[in-house]
Write a protein that holds these residues in place. Sequence first.
Motif, mmCIF file in Angstrom:
data_model
loop_
_atom_site.group_PDB
_atom_site.id
_atom_site.type_symbol
_atom_site.label_atom_id
_atom_site.label_comp_id
_atom_site.label_asym_id
_atom_site.label_seq_id
_atom_site.Cartn_x
_atom_site.Cartn_y
_atom_site.Cartn_z
ATOM 1 N N LEU A 253 0.838 -1.192 0.000
ATOM 2 C CA LEU A 253 0.000 0.000 0.000
ATOM 3 C C LEU A 253 0.876 1.247 0.000
ATOM 4 N N ASP A 254 0.295 2.395 -0.378
ATOM 5 C CA ASP A 254 1.091 3.609 -0.520
ATOM 6 C C ASP A 254 1.152 4.409 0.785
ATOM 7 N N ALA A 255 1.934 5.517 0.768
ATOM 8 C CA ALA A 255 2.152 6.317 1.962
ATOM 9 C C ALA A 255 0.863 6.970 2.455
ATOM 10 N N SER A 256 -0.015 7.350 1.549
ATOM 11 C CA SER A 256 -1.279 7.967 1.948
ATOM 12 C C SER A 256 -2.149 6.975 2.724
ATOM 13 N N THR A 257 -2.156 5.726 2.268
ATOM 14 C CA THR A 257 -2.905 4.695 2.979
ATOM 15 C C THR A 257 -2.283 4.434 4.346
ATOM 16 N N ALA A 258 -0.952 4.478 4.417
ATOM 17 C CA ALA A 258 -0.268 4.290 5.692
ATOM 18 C C ALA A 258 -0.646 5.397 6.668
ATOM 19 N N ALA A 259 -0.710 6.644 6.173
ATOM 20 C CA ALA A 259 -1.121 7.756 7.029
ATOM 21 C C ALA A 259 -2.570 7.574 7.483
ATOM 22 N N LEU A 260 -3.417 7.089 6.572
ATOM 23 C CA LEU A 260 -4.809 6.825 6.932
ATOM 24 C C LEU A 260 -4.897 5.726 7.984
ATOM 25 N N ALA A 261 -4.007 4.729 7.876
ATOM 26 C CA ALA A 261 -3.982 3.651 8.863
ATOM 27 C C ALA A 261 -3.644 4.185 10.248
ATOM 28 N N LEU A 262 -2.764 5.196 10.315
ATOM 29 C CA LEU A 262 -2.453 5.809 11.599
ATOM 30 C C LEU A 262 -3.680 6.505 12.180
ATOM 31 N N SER A 263 -4.492 7.090 11.314
ATOM 32 C CA SER A 263 -5.733 7.708 11.783
ATOM 33 C C SER A 263 -6.700 6.642 12.297
ATOM 34 N N PHE A 264 -6.758 5.489 11.619
ATOM 35 C CA PHE A 264 -7.600 4.392 12.092
ATOM 36 C C PHE A 264 -7.074 3.842 13.416
ATOM 37 N N PHE A 265 -5.743 3.781 13.529
ATOM 38 C CA PHE A 265 -5.128 3.381 14.790
ATOM 39 C C PHE A 265 -5.589 4.322 15.906
ATOM 40 N N ALA A 266 -5.560 5.624 15.634
ATOM 41 C CA ALA A 266 -6.003 6.609 16.619
ATOM 42 C C ALA A 266 -7.491 6.462 16.909
ATOM 43 N N GLY A 267 -8.285 6.114 15.882
ATOM 44 C CA GLY A 267 -9.701 5.872 16.102
ATOM 45 C C GLY A 267 -9.932 4.697 17.037
ATOM 46 N N GLY A 268 -9.127 3.630 16.849
ATOM 47 C CA GLY A 268 -9.202 2.498 17.768
ATOM 48 C C GLY A 268 -8.824 2.900 19.181
ATOM 49 N N GLN A 269 -7.803 3.763 19.288
ATOM 50 C CA GLN A 269 -7.428 4.283 20.596
ATOM 51 C C GLN A 269 -8.588 5.028 21.254
ATOM 52 N N PHE A 270 -9.267 5.833 20.462
ATOM 53 C CA PHE A 270 -10.407 6.608 20.969
ATOM 54 C C PHE A 270 -11.437 5.676 21.597
ATOM 55 N N ILE A 271 -11.787 4.628 20.871
ATOM 56 C CA ILE A 271 -12.780 3.678 21.374
ATOM 57 C C ILE A 271 -12.248 2.960 22.615
ATOM 58 N N GLY A 272 -10.962 2.552 22.565
ATOM 59 C CA GLY A 272 -10.374 1.836 23.691
ATOM 60 C C GLY A 272 -10.304 2.676 24.944
ATOM 61 N N ARG A 273 -9.978 3.953 24.792
ATOM 62 C CA ARG A 273 -9.850 4.813 25.958
ATOM 63 C C ARG A 273 -11.194 5.139 26.572
ATOM 64 N N LEU A 274 -12.138 5.523 25.732
ATOM 65 C CA LEU A 274 -13.451 5.891 26.240
ATOM 66 C C LEU A 274 -14.194 4.657 26.741
ATOM 67 N N GLY A 275 -14.214 3.606 25.916
ATOM 68 C CA GLY A 275 -14.907 2.387 26.300
ATOM 69 C C GLY A 275 -14.215 1.646 27.427
ATOM 70 N N GLY A 276 -12.872 1.661 27.413
ATOM 71 C CA GLY A 276 -12.128 0.964 28.459
ATOM 72 C C GLY A 276 -12.397 1.556 29.823
ATOM 73 N N GLY A 277 -12.416 2.888 29.915
ATOM 74 C CA GLY A 277 -12.698 3.527 31.194
ATOM 75 C C GLY A 277 -14.085 3.200 31.706
ATOM 76 N N TRP A 278 -15.066 3.220 30.815
ATOM 77 C CA TRP A 278 -16.439 2.892 31.204
ATOM 78 C C TRP A 278 -16.524 1.439 31.679
ATOM 79 N N LEU A 279 -15.865 0.528 30.960
ATOM 80 C CA LEU A 279 -15.900 -0.892 31.331
ATOM 81 C C LEU A 279 -15.224 -1.143 32.673
ATOM 82 N N LEU A 280 -14.132 -0.418 32.955
ATOM 83 C CA LEU A 280 -13.444 -0.594 34.234
ATOM 84 C C LEU A 280 -14.330 -0.193 35.409
#
Length: 408
Positions: A253-280
């Motif tokens: 995949l190209d560099a633009s897709t790699a940058a987009l993957a980092l945004s998806f990584f951050a999106g997963g972080q968003f869910i993990g942080r918000l949802g993880g705190g609620w679950l704890l």
Amino acid sequence: MALSLSAIPDEFRHGWRIVLACSIAAGTGIALVFLNFSMFIVPLSQDLGVSRGDLGAVQAMIITAAIGAPVIGRLTDLFGVRRVYFTCTLIVAAIHLLVAQYASSIYHMAASTAALGFLGIGSTAVVLTRPINAHFREHRGKALGLMAVGISIVSMIAPPVLQWVLDTWSWRAGFLAIGAASVFIGIPAVALLLPDSGRAGSGIGAKEPAAPADRRFLRERDFWLLTMSLIMMSLATAGTISQLAPMIQDEGLDASTAALALSFFAGGQFIGRLGGGWLLDKFEPRRVSFALTLAPALGFIILLSTSGMVPAALLAAAIIGLQQGAELDIFAYFVGRRFDVARYGTIYGALVGLGWIGNVGGLLGMGKIYDLFGTYAPGQALGIAALVISALLVLMVRLPEPEKVPAT
């Protein structure tokens, strides 16, 4: 139907400013460098004439955080969150400026990374979760999750912006942009929103002295269970984060897709942080932590079993980010609930400092594995095994019953 103020938990009515200030500070701090450094690997490699493995060794110089975490954690116990954050952030911004202006060799990058590792702790969870744990009891997990969301939001926005800066100017301009974010966004947020006194401002009560230096926690079984769990988790994920952009590009995949993957990584972080705190807060914390710790293994399996598929690469990045988001919630929550909050900075700083053993192993290992095998697959397989061990260790931690907040 409008939400009545009386429906908002009392802790949040008085503590939303604390959460917002710490969230913005964390999102614009050293996390911007750590989470997005993989975007700099290709241009740095080309400009400085070094390999990815060499740059992995440079990133490993951030091991100085292992010393910085307990030192700066203790300074926070003594002098307060605001003073430590302001001082560290201004010095880190000056280092970014020096790198942008003068760095011309791998040795310059190594020296600056070492300095960033030590001082960057001042804008991390070691310092910024302290006022959260001091103020919140009943809704501690949710507050920690909301605070950590700041990192995720900035991380979702930052990769495309940084990629544009890198494409338009250079990697040097990228370091300037990161430094500017902390000075012109993070510092004003803390100055305007975080109280300068009481438990939130200093981490200790107005009439409560800082706890004396006390190392008895080093003899606690649960401290070492948490430490080893964090080391194994970091071993599995730190190298992946540091090499995520080239790892995605190696999927065809190209560099633009790699940058987009980092945004998806951050999106997963968003869910993990918000949802993880609620679950704890909602369920048994050890079981929640066990499940969240194992999540990146699925991401590694997806990367190992697919190639050249954009949706698969983006999904894998998001799943890996899910656990990375929950990591802050998990360890800050466990330390705040298991140990004395008056010594929070010292204990959490020691935990994070020792946890950097895993970070350095991952940073060095993933790059060197690529240099040796020409693929990241063996590193991903080892990461799966490390995550299983980490998850089992956190199950063994003993937690006291949660504190009850009197009704008002």
